[in-house]
Enzyme design. Sequence first.
Site, mmCIF file in Angstrom:
data_model
loop_
_atom_site.group_PDB
_atom_site.id
_atom_site.type_symbol
_atom_site.label_atom_id
_atom_site.label_comp_id
_atom_site.label_asym_id
_atom_site.label_seq_id
_atom_site.Cartn_x
_atom_site.Cartn_y
_atom_site.Cartn_z
ATOM 1 N N LYS A 210 0.839 -1.198 0.000
ATOM 2 C CA LYS A 210 0.000 0.000 0.000
ATOM 3 C C LYS A 210 0.878 1.255 0.000
ATOM 4 O O LYS A 210 0.690 2.155 -0.786
ATOM 5 C CB LYS A 210 -0.892 -0.050 1.246
ATOM 6 C CG LYS A 210 -1.853 1.090 1.392
ATOM 7 C CD LYS A 210 -2.812 0.800 2.543
ATOM 8 C CE LYS A 210 -3.591 2.032 2.943
ATOM 9 N NZ LYS A 210 -4.546 1.754 4.028
ATOM 10 N N GLU A 216 10.523 -4.566 4.661
ATOM 11 C CA GLU A 216 10.639 -5.962 4.215
ATOM 12 C C GLU A 216 10.341 -6.074 2.722
ATOM 13 O O GLU A 216 11.073 -6.715 1.971
ATOM 14 C CB GLU A 216 9.644 -6.855 4.981
ATOM 15 C CG GLU A 216 9.956 -7.050 6.450
ATOM 16 C CD GLU A 216 9.311 -6.001 7.338
ATOM 17 O OE1 GLU A 216 8.989 -4.887 6.845
ATOM 18 O OE2 GLU A 216 9.131 -6.280 8.537
ATOM 19 N N GLY A 271 -4.915 -2.453 5.370
ATOM 20 C CA GLY A 271 -4.100 -3.580 4.904
ATOM 21 C C GLY A 271 -4.756 -4.928 5.144
ATOM 22 O O GLY A 271 -4.886 -5.749 4.231
ATOM 23 N N ARG A 272 -5.200 -5.162 6.378
ATOM 24 C CA ARG A 272 -5.754 -6.490 6.694
ATOM 25 C C ARG A 272 -7.187 -6.669 6.176
ATOM 26 O O ARG A 272 -7.775 -7.729 6.361
ATOM 27 C CB ARG A 272 -5.661 -6.750 8.195
ATOM 28 C CG ARG A 272 -6.313 -5.695 9.069
ATOM 29 C CD ARG A 272 -5.908 -5.875 10.529
ATOM 30 N NE ARG A 272 -6.386 -4.782 11.367
ATOM 31 C CZ ARG A 272 -5.776 -3.612 11.514
ATOM 32 N NH1 ARG A 272 -4.658 -3.345 10.843
ATOM 33 N NH2 ARG A 272 -6.263 -2.684 12.309
ATOM 34 N N GLU A 357 -4.709 -7.628 15.274
ATOM 35 C CA GLU A 357 -4.225 -6.298 14.903
ATOM 36 C C GLU A 357 -5.386 -5.297 14.967
ATOM 37 O O GLU A 357 -5.180 -4.111 15.188
ATOM 38 C CB GLU A 357 -3.586 -6.304 13.509
ATOM 39 C CG GLU A 357 -2.598 -5.167 13.315
ATOM 40 C CD GLU A 357 -1.801 -5.249 12.025
ATOM 41 O OE1 GLU A 357 -2.403 -5.451 10.957
ATOM 42 O OE2 GLU A 357 -0.572 -5.101 12.078
ATOM 43 N N HIS A 388 -4.407 -34.499 16.968
ATOM 44 C CA HIS A 388 -3.272 -35.318 17.401
ATOM 45 C C HIS A 388 -2.186 -34.459 18.003
ATOM 46 O O HIS A 388 -1.037 -34.876 18.101
ATOM 47 C CB HIS A 388 -2.746 -36.126 16.218
ATOM 48 C CG HIS A 388 -3.781 -37.081 15.701
ATOM 49 N ND1 HIS A 388 -3.835 -38.407 16.070
ATOM 50 C CD2 HIS A 388 -4.871 -36.861 14.909
ATOM 51 C CE1 HIS A 388 -4.882 -38.977 15.486
ATOM 52 N NE2 HIS A 388 -5.533 -38.059 14.786
ATOM 53 N N LYS A 508 9.508 -1.167 14.793
ATOM 54 C CA LYS A 508 10.072 -0.722 13.513
ATOM 55 C C LYS A 508 11.097 0.385 13.739
ATOM 56 O O LYS A 508 12.181 0.380 13.176
ATOM 57 C CB LYS A 508 8.960 -0.123 12.642
ATOM 58 C CG LYS A 508 8.150 -1.075 11.836
ATOM 59 C CD LYS A 508 7.388 -0.251 10.776
ATOM 60 C CE LYS A 508 5.977 -0.719 10.614
ATOM 61 N NZ LYS A 508 5.148 0.128 9.776
HETATM 62 C C1 G6Q Z 1 -2.566 -4.216 8.103
HETATM 63 C C2 G6Q Z 1 -1.367 -3.464 8.368
HETATM 64 C C3 G6Q Z 1 -0.095 -4.114 7.874
HETATM 65 C C4 G6Q Z 1 0.280 -3.795 6.450
HETATM 66 C C5 G6Q Z 1 1.738 -4.192 6.225
HETATM 67 C C6 G6Q Z 1 2.196 -3.955 4.820
HETATM 68 O O1 G6Q Z 1 -3.675 -3.847 8.364
HETATM 69 O O2 G6Q Z 1 -1.523 -2.178 7.924
HETATM 70 O O3 G6Q Z 1 -0.081 -5.491 8.051
HETATM 71 O O4 G6Q Z 1 -0.568 -4.442 5.567
HETATM 72 O O5 G6Q Z 1 2.554 -3.504 7.115
HETATM 73 O O6 G6Q Z 1 2.079 -2.610 4.492
HETATM 74 P P1 G6Q Z 1 2.234 -2.140 3.012
HETATM 75 O O7 G6Q Z 1 1.149 -2.729 2.208
HETATM 76 O O8 G6Q Z 1 2.159 -0.647 3.057
HETATM 77 O O9 G6Q Z 1 3.581 -2.629 2.531
#
Ligand code: G6Q
Length: 544
Positions: A210, A216, A271-272, A357, A388, A508
């Site tokens: 996003k 990462e 994001g989620r 989250e 199991h 972070k």
């Molecule tokens: C989800 C968070 C988080 C996000 C990641 C990746 O709700 O906001 O998990 O999706 O940190 O972020 P980017 O899509 O900006 O790389």
Amino acid sequence: MTSSLTPLTQLAAWQALEAHHPKVRNLQLRKLFADDPGRGERMKAEAAGIYLDYSKHLVTDDTLALLLRLAEESGLRARIEAMFQGQRINVTENRAVLHVALRAPRGDVITVDGTDVVPQVHAVLDRMARFALQVRGGTWLGHTGRPVRNIVNIGIGGSDLGPVMAFEALRHYCQRDLTFRFVSNVDGTDFQEATWDLDPEETLFIVSSKTFTTLETMTNAGTAREWALARMKDPAAVARHFVAVSTNAEAVARFGIDTANMFEFWDWVGGRYSMTSAIGLSTMVAIGPEQFRAMLDGFHELDEHFRTAPFERNLPVLMALLAIWYGNFAGARTVAVLPYDQYLKRFPAYLQQLTMESNGKRVTLDGAEVAYQTSAVYWGEPGTNGQHSFYQLLHQGTQLVPCDFIAFGQSLNPLGRHHDVLMANVFAQAEALAFGKTANEVQAEGVPAWLVPHRTFPGNRPSSMLLLERLTPAALGKLVALYEHSVFTQGTILRLDSFDQWGVELGKALAGRILPELESRAPAPAAHDSSTNALVRRYLAGRR
Ligand code: G6Q
């Protein structure tokens, strides 16, 4: 709403629940079922093809009535409308929360700041579909003229967990001559293992981010570019082997990806909550635009159910109220999610982010510290494997762990007797948890007295059973939307901002301070506490 100023624990319904709890704390499921033979038929709700049996919960009709009152007093109805109408309910980030617009049918109108976003949503879906069809049809050619056969999604958190969960869940519908891989971890092992057997000339990276700044993802994307160019040498190859999913066109262009190959989404998609946005591009390539649309229709059906169904028949609301009951009145700290479908093996991991989250917070929307439990810890594994392993604790441990069983009437792989065996197990587990086996019953089997306590099952352990017909893309959409809206309902009642995630920031920032010490091989004396300083020194000594 009684008043947003009345603290939650002062609401009449909350107080009534507190007064009610001692009366039901010793409820026995055995007795509840014996006294009310219709309980298992009565305490169920069905909508959008999902059958929810909630009869094996430690609640009475009075408990449910009070919980429903709590939903009313919490202003849930108005808050649902606020979400659907695009109000900025994510207050700490000052954003609307409109994942429901991502699956709104063409022609619906949903406005953000006066602009109808539904046409934008469909314009992106149409572009995604054109791209997906090219890749699936072998007409998206790599730099050297060979068709792309491997798709690697690079993203993390919300830009990974949805795509990877959906890919696994919908494998049955995937185009099998394409290979899909998912790289998320900054651990180089993830990239290495995902690509070691792939031919760069036939590989396409979808960089899903996003913000397009996530450490990462940018690290992995940089490595991917080097990996591709090490073979193809020509920087022009990036245009054929990289596409982006982002809200940040500038950063995408800076990376070298042609913005014509960027699929956009918007700041009102968290994001989620983004697997139905362009973040689902890998899913669409895998299952094709038609099945992707079927998945969106499943989401939408559940969205409409959530928005319109009376609370007493509203699946996400019922699930949320039960979660609040266990977390705040019955002392449960975790919820086990137990899908009896191997395709849902990543569903618990996906739900962990969605639930924890969103509602793993300690202050209310207006910043006051909460005086109650917020999110439970969600965890789980597919059945029957879990049986199991950790089910021992579920049956005979000392903790109360409400379980969500998820099962499908029809198998996508009807091999011999497998499905009946699987379903016998899921029904049996819920039955065993609820009703257990008494010492008398064990004794009657001739078990020696000393062994009886070990072989006794206390029972009275609650579970929900979610039954669906078949794991189709639409069914997956309904299931995910069910949990999304349950999370939102819990967040509303608990007065949380379910759409921010400030809790990920500190780690972070500190990593950003430590990294230069590691990269320069120079520990900054006394930069941190004595433990962190010692760890940094020890790591650097090992690097030498
Ligand atoms: C989800 C968070 C988080 C996000 C990641 C990746 O709700 O906001 O998990 O999706 O940190 O972020 P980017 O899509 O900006 O790389």
